[in-house]
Design a protein around this motif. Sequence first.
Motif, PDB file in Angstrom:
ATOM      1  N   LEU A 189       0.875  -1.137  -0.054  1.00 31.54           N
ATOM      2  CA  LEU A 189      -0.290   0.306   0.088  1.00 31.54           C
ATOM      3  C   LEU A 189       0.599   0.953  -0.227  1.00 31.54           C
ATOM      4  O   LEU A 189       0.384   2.042  -0.550  1.00 31.54           O
ATOM      5  CB  LEU A 189      -0.656   0.374   0.947  1.00 31.54           C
ATOM      6  N   GLY A 192       2.154   1.900  -3.180  1.00 30.77           N
ATOM      7  CA  GLY A 192       0.999   2.977  -4.031  1.00 30.77           C
ATOM      8  C   GLY A 192       1.159   3.957  -3.306  1.00 30.77           C
ATOM      9  O   GLY A 192       0.325   4.952  -4.368  1.00 30.77           O
ATOM     10  N   ALA A 200       3.531   4.079  -8.128  1.00 31.66           N
ATOM     11  CA  ALA A 200       2.358   3.725  -7.942  1.00 31.66           C
ATOM     12  C   ALA A 200       1.403   3.077  -7.721  1.00 31.66           C
ATOM     13  O   ALA A 200       0.623   2.642  -7.727  1.00 31.66           O
ATOM     14  CB  ALA A 200       1.986   5.745  -7.348  1.00 31.66           C
ATOM     15  N   PHE A 201       0.968   2.948  -9.577  1.00 34.07           N
ATOM     16  CA  PHE A 201       0.285   1.740 -10.058  1.00 34.07           C
ATOM     17  C   PHE A 201       0.619   0.325  -9.707  1.00 34.07           C
ATOM     18  O   PHE A 201      -0.307  -0.356  -9.550  1.00 34.07           O
ATOM     19  CB  PHE A 201       0.815   1.845 -11.590  1.00 34.07           C
ATOM     20  N   ALA A 204      -0.508  -0.038  -6.447  1.00 36.00           N
ATOM     21  CA  ALA A 204      -2.003  -0.211  -6.117  1.00 36.00           C
ATOM     22  C   ALA A 204      -2.692  -1.190  -6.592  1.00 36.00           C
ATOM     23  O   ALA A 204      -3.628  -2.033  -5.440  1.00 36.00           O
ATOM     24  CB  ALA A 204      -2.574   0.847  -6.594  1.00 36.00           C
ATOM     25  N   LEU A 205      -1.825  -1.554  -7.858  1.00 37.15           N
ATOM     26  CA  LEU A 205      -2.705  -3.288  -7.701  1.00 37.15           C
ATOM     27  C   LEU A 205      -2.327  -4.075  -7.200  1.00 37.15           C
ATOM     28  O   LEU A 205      -3.115  -4.850  -7.145  1.00 37.15           O
ATOM     29  CB  LEU A 205      -1.856  -3.476  -9.438  1.00 37.15           C
ATOM     30  N   THR A 207      -1.052  -4.618  -4.397  1.00 35.09           N
ATOM     31  CA  THR A 207      -2.428  -3.886  -3.024  1.00 35.09           C
ATOM     32  C   THR A 207      -3.736  -4.591  -3.410  1.00 35.09           C
ATOM     33  O   THR A 207      -4.110  -5.215  -2.096  1.00 35.09           O
ATOM     34  CB  THR A 207      -2.411  -2.688  -2.430  1.00 35.09           C
ATOM     35  N   ALA A 208      -4.112  -4.267  -4.201  1.00 35.02           N
ATOM     36  CA  ALA A 208      -5.283  -5.323  -4.834  1.00 35.02           C
ATOM     37  C   ALA A 208      -5.064  -6.364  -4.936  1.00 35.02           C
ATOM     38  O   ALA A 208      -6.382  -7.310  -4.680  1.00 35.02           O
ATOM     39  CB  ALA A 208      -6.211  -4.103  -5.866  1.00 35.02           C
ATOM     40  N   ALA A 211      -5.834  -8.190  -1.685  1.00 36.13           N
ATOM     41  CA  ALA A 211      -5.948  -8.342  -0.813  1.00 36.13           C
ATOM     42  C   ALA A 211      -7.480  -8.946  -1.215  1.00 36.13           C
ATOM     43  O   ALA A 211      -8.173  -9.924  -0.730  1.00 36.13           O
ATOM     44  CB  ALA A 211      -7.167  -7.274  -0.863  1.00 36.13           C
TER      45      ALA A 211
END
Lengths: 436, 309
Positions: A189, A192, A200-201, A204-205, A207-208, A211
């Motif tokens: 995170l 991200g 950052a992308f 973020a990806l 991280t998703a 999850a």
Amino acid sequence: MPLHSWLPRAHPLAPAHISALMSGVMIKLALYGLVRVLFDWLAPPGLWVGITLMAVGALSCLGGVLYALMQHELKRLLAFHSIENVGIVALGLGASLVFADIGQPRWSAIAFAAALLHALNHALFKGLLFLGAGAFAKAVGGLELDRLGGLLRRMPWTGATFALGAMAIAGLPPLNGFASEWLTLQSLLHLGLASQMGVAFAGALATAALAGTAALAVYCFVKVIGLVLLGLPRRAECAQAREVPVGMRASMVFLAASCVALGVLPGLLVPTLAALGPGRVTLHEAAGLNIPGTGSLPTLVLALALVALVGALVRLARSRRAAPAPTWTCGQPPAAGLQWTSAGFTKPLRLVLEALLRPRRELRVIASSGVVEALAYQAEVPHLFDTLLYGPVSRGALRGARIARRVQSGSLRTYLIYLLALLGVLLALARTGVLG
Amino acid sequence: MTLATLAAGVVQVVGGVLGAPAIVGLIQHLKARLQGRRGPSVLQPYRELRRLWGKSGVTPEPHTFIYTVAPAVAAASTILALLLLPIGGHGPDWGLGHDALVLIGLLALARFAITLAAWDTTSGFALMGGARDLMFSVFVEGLLLLVLVLLALPLHSTDLLSMSHAATLPEVWSRPAHWAAAVAFCLVIVAETGRQPVDNPDTHLELTMVHEGPLLEYAGRELAYLQWSAAAKHWIMLVLACELVIPNPVSFAAQVAVLGGGVLLLSVALAVCETVQAKMRVLRVPLLLGSGVALCLLGLASWFAGGGG
């Protein structure tokens, strides 16, 4: 992934304690090699290596857990979960490399510690789960998920420790899987939040993806616990299963206790692990994980509060009398044959991801003069890496070998001609100066 | 401990534990009014909880200790999640920290306990709901984490208190990333609280149930725990929305007023949405949540287009 095809095939064949060692130690050797090469010899290996490692990790963890969910045999399912967990470790290591490259040594060390902690945790809970699987196999023979059930009542020790291991691998608080997944998720995170757009992308990806992986793992182990431990026995052997001897129980209890201990006190280990990483960062030791930039994970308080609250609430509810009654199944008595199957429980997800998983199903109706006499139904989720990648590659390799075999006639004279021809070609090349 | 922290603690406990059922009652009441019925009173959920508290339970056969413990685990993890919430940017340190990911982990634990209990009773209806709930959770958690990335961008922290502080900065009004997160969070609210169009909380048809399915066999105090947990989840989600997403004033009193007004407004919005929207097919829900993911990624891109931090 995608070099994982052997693993789900190897695990069901090995005996349980060997499987436990395989997933605990053998798979980690590859990770050790990766860490040595990337963090020692090639350091710093550059941004693209970290991003690639993260991509491979995300693919492995999502793919591993998704196929694990579609399996109907316990050890094969657990083998796919090894792929998932190695993917999570790879995500952590990749994040560590990227953080080192963008000049955040502190988070680099934290991500590194997260990866190592998860590798250790995986060895513990996966060992526990494989030993449990071995105990079930010994008690009932055969680990087809749809032919087990009700084992928690027959084998309370094995059942309870197995359920604990399943909670740990599903990444639920307050066990060790949650601690290391929390740490990995935090580092992804914060990746991200980096000030470089590409990084950052990627963060973020990832991280998703992690999850989603965690939620899928919960889904999968709800299924496993439900099919193996709860409900009515689906076979006579399950109804008469015997608890395994003390020696086997003791090792499982020990591993379960380690899962709890590392879940409650991960903070004692993480600073040591972080110091091993790049940047030689020191974190201060505490029971929980208190890292700036996060709301902190006070594992000890969390675990104690959970246990105390659950205890109090159960006592409050139990002070009332409760009348027994059969489960409502539209009027008929609950029967083993009416229970849900592994395929049934995962059907919503299979339908949603139909385009991705491409399940195969076949329904044959044998009817004579308008009366249905028999129904045959078959369904499976083929492993796409096998059908689309390894199948064509191995077929191509075999075809190539068949062509190459024509050259080998077996006669000595032909081989002498080959040698002479080669000599002639080499001499000609030497003469023209190509060979220098 | 300052006065604001103390007050925040009181709101956390009183609002969360006692006030949460009123949200569900309010939505039910408004919905009935919008449909031209008189409907139950706002206090109906409290009456139901009192009735259930006085009743004896039913233990289905077969069951194990997991069935008995599950409602307590769900309620306990929901209580702990309540204590992590920021109220007006403040929150007493109960020793639990204020981490967003811990909150998600606790909610996952509650879901795990409830769906496991569904397996324990062997009830097909319960498992139908449980399987759907777990399938939704895969997409909801992925989306929720992306929303958190967007909301953590200004202050680089997943601490709920500082994320709430970020919403008081005047520049959040002008940031598309923040608004993208707001819209995506609305989708998360609808899915997590089991409201239409994702799930119909008023259904009595077992075949269509999602969140109520696993509750079918429960009775007495155990059912009271589970119903309270479902109501408390509304509180958690709506408070998070008001604290993290709605731009907030700086002073504590004004923030609490915004929080109260926001929870009320969002409850009304949920009631209106339930009245005008039909329930969608279960298999289409991931598509809806996927559009939230796309929105979040656009928000992230807009953050860098706007010059980053």
